[in-house]
Design an enzyme around this catalytic site. Structure first.
Site, mmCIF file in Angstrom:
data_model
loop_
_atom_site.group_PDB
_atom_site.id
_atom_site.type_symbol
_atom_site.label_atom_id
_atom_site.label_comp_id
_atom_site.label_asym_id
_atom_site.label_seq_id
_atom_site.Cartn_x
_atom_site.Cartn_y
_atom_site.Cartn_z
ATOM 1 N N GLY A 73 0.810 -1.422 0.134
ATOM 2 C CA GLY A 73 -0.005 0.082 0.001
ATOM 3 C C GLY A 73 0.821 1.253 0.033
ATOM 4 N N GLY A 106 2.390 5.760 4.206
ATOM 5 C CA GLY A 106 1.520 6.588 5.232
ATOM 6 C C GLY A 106 0.052 5.966 5.358
ATOM 7 N N LYS A 116 0.795 0.551 7.424
ATOM 8 C CA LYS A 116 1.287 -0.485 7.220
ATOM 9 C C LYS A 116 2.322 -0.851 8.652
ATOM 10 C CE LYS A 116 3.354 -0.120 3.366
ATOM 11 N NZ LYS A 116 2.979 1.157 3.150
ATOM 12 N N SER A 117 3.151 0.287 8.675
ATOM 13 C CA SER A 117 4.349 0.392 9.648
ATOM 14 C C SER A 117 3.645 0.449 11.130
ATOM 15 C CB SER A 117 5.118 1.491 9.564
ATOM 16 O OG SER A 117 5.957 1.427 8.299
ATOM 17 N N GLU A 175 9.971 -2.935 5.180
ATOM 18 C CA GLU A 175 10.737 -2.583 4.190
ATOM 19 C C GLU A 175 12.244 -2.990 4.539
ATOM 20 O OE1 GLU A 175 9.839 -1.084 1.361
ATOM 21 O OE2 GLU A 175 7.788 -0.368 2.147
#
Length: 460
Positions: A35, A38, A41-42, A154
């Protein structure tokens, strides 16, 4: 066993980051969070690791199935997780905290570093490692901890293609051993063969992708990964830097040797090469941040003789890790500082606001810069450095952690700015997607030497 996320909402301040998430994730599988920057996900990874809301924000809803001590998280910027001086000591420290018997620790350290192809880095100082090498070490720490739930944000952003391919295969090995592996990644290249469960994030919400939607995303990733066309510099191009008899040495080993090489004015030059080959070290030499043997001249002047402050107004460096670039606390304070000190006339207050909107950073003035997602931090960093307006900008992995749409928007901003305020750009990037229409020249670093790649480009 499964991990259940039920009616999960999260906000750092008033604006929600996650909105009514509902997921059921059976254990022992490979999951891929995909996605825009922002999209949340994180944040979800940090919640599953137990870092949020413990260290900030407000959460409602429930995450079940994650027992204390069973999850390990690798940040986008792994340097934020290091506490000691060398990879060996970092892995030892992690194992000591898990109360592993002392006589078992040396073997576990060696096994983890070898598994992640980081054995040769064991006794190097962490601050001397490239971003990609730091990612290898961070992954080795997680492997050594032997957690059941592995969360990776990542993890390949600063790695070359070969290292990325090899490490992804190793993560699948861990999944096959019964671990649950969840990876947040913008680059979906190489995942298709492992058939991960793909979960798409968009504006704080998520959904499970199936069938043709998954195939389409993998097809797009492979299309973007096609090789870049490369061209050699043409006669008459104006030299800017001239490197002669240059040698860069780290820990007694020669990283780079250059007999003669020019870098050219008002051009965009891409610098590629294997992780840890010396690209970032070269940038640090060009910005007077590390010593070198030989000669480097900028517009005819040896840079060793140039005064630091005036030279820094000419040659700027976009650091690989965005968090290293910030001097203030909030987004607003950072923008005000670049507006005050910047020399790029393109960035009027109106254009800055327009750029923030395109970059998806509107309404974040009071956000602490370190609370932004990795992609948001990177986009803000690039905007701030473009506003500073040095005639030469060296960009170290500027697109790491950015989705393809964000990369497109960043290039639109760069192109518009350069029409008003021409800049020479030299870019280190393992992320090649979206660069084809913007690069003039390509330099490749291999076997300690830099060479221009490609054929003669006949400009009209």
């Amino acid at each position: 066993m499964e991990y259940r996320i039920q009616h999960l909402n999260f906000a750092y301040q008033e604006e929600p980051v996650l909105v009514d998430l509902n997921l059921t994730l059976p254990a022992g599988e490979l999951y891929l969070f995909s996605g825009p920057s922002g999209s949340g996900k994180s944040t979800l990874l940090r919640i599953m690791a137990g870092l949020l809301p413990r260290y900030g924000g407000t959460l409602t809803g429930e995450v079940s199935g994650v027992e204390p001590g069973t999850a390990s998280l690798m940040f986008q910027d792994p340097s934020l997780q290091f506490a000691l001086d060398t990879p060996r000591h970092e892995v030892e420290f992690a194992l000591e905290n898990l109360a592993i018997p002392a006589n078992q620790i040396p073997a576990k350290v060696e096994q983890a570093l070898k598994f992640c192809q980081a054995g040769h880095l064991a006794d190097r100082r962490l601050v001397t490692l490239s971003g990609g090498e730091q990612q290898l070490v961070a992954l080795a720490i997680i492997v050594a901890m032997d957690s059941q739930l592995i969360l990776l944000d990542e993890p390949f952003a600063s790695l070359d293609h070969d290292h990325r391919t090899q490490l992804l295969a190793r993560l699948v090995e861990l999944k096959n051993q019964g671990k649950t592996v969840i990876i947040a990644d913008h680059d979906l290249q190489g995942y298709r063969q492992y058939q991960p469960t793909v979960i798409a994030f968009e504006k704080g919400r998520c959904r499970l992708l199936q069938g043709e939607e998954v195939t389409e995303r993998f097809d797009q990733a492979e299309q973007l990964a096609k090789p870049l066309p490369a061209y050699l510099p043409t006669e008459g191009t104006t030299p800017l830097f001239f490197l002669a008899n240059l040698k860069l040495i780290t820990n007694g080993a020669t990283l780079l040797t250059i007999d003669q090489l020019c870098l050219f004015k008002d051009r965009v030059t891409l610098l590629t090469g294997e992780s840890g080959s010396g690209k970032t070290t070269l940038f640090r030499a060009l910005t007077k941040l590390r010593p070198y043997l030989g000669s480097v001249t900028y517009q005819g002047q040896e840079i060793k003789q140039a005064k630091a402050a005036p030279y820094a107004r000419q040659v700027g460096l976009v650091f690989q890790h965005a968090s290293d670039q910030y001097l203030n606390v909030t987004v607003k304070e950072e923008l005000e500082l670049s507006q005050q000190q910047g020399q790029n006339p393109y960035f009027t207050p109106e254009r800055v606001q327009a750029a923030l909107k395109k970059l998806g950073l509107t309404g974040m003035d009071e956000r602490v810069v370190y609370s932004l997602s990795g992609g948001q931090q990177k986009k803000l960093q690039l905007l701030l450095m473009l506003m500073m307006g040095q005639p030469v900008l060296l960009l170290d992995e500027p697109f790491a952690g950015l989705d393809s749409k964000s990369i497109e928007v960043v290039w639109e901003l760069i192109d518009a700015s350069r029409q008003v305020w021409p800049q020479t750009l030299i870019i280190i990037s393992h992320q090649l997607a979206g660069l084809a229409n913007h690069i003039d020249y390509r330099l490749h670093l291999a076997d300690h030497h830099l060479t221009y790649q490609g054929e003669v480009h006949h400009e009209s």
